[in-house]
Design an enzyme around this catalytic site. Structure first.
Site, short mmCIF file in Angstrom:
data_model
loop_
_atom_site.label_atom_id
_atom_site.label_comp_id
_atom_site.label_asym_id
_atom_site.label_seq_id
_atom_site.Cartn_x
_atom_site.Cartn_y
_atom_site.Cartn_z
N CYS A 90 -7.18 -2.15 -5.16
CA CYS A 90 -6.31 -1.79 -4.04
C CYS A 90 -7.08 -1.28 -2.82
O CYS A 90 -6.54 -1.27 -1.71
CB CYS A 90 -5.32 -0.73 -4.47
SG CYS A 90 -4.25 -1.25 -5.82
N HIS A 357 2.73 -3.61 -0.43
CA HIS A 357 1.30 -3.39 -0.65
C HIS A 357 0.63 -4.73 -0.97
O HIS A 357 0.54 -5.11 -2.13
CB HIS A 357 1.13 -2.39 -1.79
CG HIS A 357 -0.26 -2.15 -2.25
ND1 HIS A 357 -1.38 -2.35 -1.48
CD2 HIS A 357 -0.71 -1.67 -3.45
CE1 HIS A 357 -2.46 -2.04 -2.17
NE2 HIS A 357 -2.07 -1.62 -3.38
N CYS A 387 -5.74 4.94 -3.45
CA CYS A 387 -6.09 4.99 -4.86
C CYS A 387 -6.48 3.58 -5.31
O CYS A 387 -6.09 2.60 -4.69
CB CYS A 387 -4.94 5.54 -5.69
SG CYS A 387 -3.40 4.59 -5.58
#
Length: 401
Positions: A90, A357, A387
């Site tokens: 991510c 996302h 994160c």
């Protein structure tokens, strides 16, 4: 040497499903759109760009084969421009910016781009596999659990109530809707058109401004069966035996959406600014990445932020705005608690819970979002963090010029 941010652009985020507005667009074409926009907006000679670094979390199939280089060519940039793809899960988009900035800071590039892309409707999350989930030896060694279990575990450890998680999620939708209605994204979001010039999407398409705590309360927890029936709760409790049980409090409404999207950030040094007539908008003060406990997985942003602040000689009180990727509501609530950040200073224009996302692109996108907000509100400094799967965190500090 200073690494300046000259410009940034992103595509709208589209539902990462077959009915999403970007499903017909190949990942390469999607990745090329921000690059093409940067060149058109800033009128620089693309041959002067010495590196394009692009985050991509599932670099397989039509999204594989070093999509950064293919995007450079698809954007019509000079063939002399090299490209490299990176995967820090991510955090990939922000890591791409950090690598590009590092080349500029070290004097190994005058002009570079940090970018990211993820076509989640065409290359589903998890397509690239990996030892962490698929090698029993690694899964057992690290007490692997699915990320949704980690979110519920983190919320359980910090005693976060479902109501508070839902309240944060509803606020994300309200803030994103307000940002669009007030034109806060207009400068940096570029429409995506198909090969014949028809506009496919102009705005983020997953925002639901009508979302309330009450409407979210009607949703069932998404990870209860996964945790209880398939044993992930037991694995997590082996690592955190101080908990009597995992409270399952996350669902689709307080977790980040699955979307398609791409973004890019144009970086360079003072010499590039003068040579190409580019106006610096911000300088990158510092960046950092850390490793954290892999079962919990989602608590890395605070440690990464502290490291980045330390490298910049700053304290949390020195930061005007914070931008943290909204992987799950618990990630932001935990960060706010640990770092002492008030809600009115973080993700002020909403985040991934409302807008989605797009894994490899999110870091580059939210960096641009917070820069625009610094300029809009005439503030000076910001910290961006995400994160990262398998227990990591990444962060970057920027300062307006």
């Amino acid at each position: 040497m200073d690494a300046f941010i000259f410009d940034h652009v992103r595509t709208p985020r589209a539902r990462g499903k077959a009915d999403g507005s970007l499903h017909e667009v190949t990942p390469v074409w999607l990745a090329s759109r921000p690059l093409a926009a940067l060149a058109e907006r800033n009128q620089f000679d693309t041959a002067a760009v010495e590196e394009v670094v692009m985050g991509c979390v599932s670099p397989v199939g039509e999204q594989g084969g070093n999509i950064a280089r293919m995007a450079v060519l698809a954007a019509g940039w000079d063939q002399a421009v090299p490209g490299i793809s990176v995967d820090r899960a991510c955090g990939s988009g922000l890591e791409a910016v950090a690598i590009a900035a590092g080349k500029v800071m070290s004097g190994q590039a005058d002009l570079a781009v940090g970018a990211g892309v993820e076509s989640m409707s065409r290359v589903p999350m998890g397509s690239s596999g990996g030892a962490w989930a698929q090698d029993p030896a690694m899964s057992a060694r690290t007490r692997f659990v699915m990320q949704g279990i980690s979110a519920d575990l983190l919320a359980s450890l910090y005693g976060q109530a479902r109501h508070d998680l839902d309240a944060y999620a509803a606020a994300s939708h309200r803030r994103a809707a307000r940002a669009w209605s007030e034109g806060r994204f207009a400068r940096s979001v570029v429409p995506v058109k198909d090969f014949v010039g028809l506009t496919l999407i102009e705005r983020d398409e997953t925002i639901r401004p009508e979302t309330t705590v009450e409407s979210l309360a009607a949703l069932k927890p998404a990870f209860t069966e996964m945790g209880q029936k398939y044993g992930y709760d037991s694995v997590a409790l082996q690592r955190y035996p101080q908990l009597p049980r995992i409270e399952h409090v996350h669902h689709a409404g307080n977790s980040s959406g699955i979307v398609d999207g791409a973004g890019a950030v144009l970086l360079g040094n003072p010499a590039a600014a003068a040579k190409h007539g580019l106006k610096p908008r911000a300088r990158i003060r510092s960046f950092a990445a850390i490793g954290s406990e892999p079962t919990l997985m989602l608590d890395g942003p605070a440690a990464a932020a502290r490291r980045a602040l330390g490298r910049a000689g700053m304290k949390p009180a020195d930061v005007d705005l914070w931008e943290l990727n909204e992987a799950f509501s618990t990630v932001v609530l935990t960060f706010m608690s640990v770092m002492g950040v008030a809600h009115d200073r973080i993700n002020v224009n909403g985040g991934a819970i409302a807008m989605g996302h797009p894994l490899g692109a999110s870091g580059a996108m939210i960096l641009g979002t917070v820069l625009d907000e610094l300029e809009r509100t005439n503030q000076a400094t910001a910290l961006v963090s995400l994160c990262v799967a398998a227990g990591m965190g990444t962060a970057m500090v920027i300062e307006r010029v």
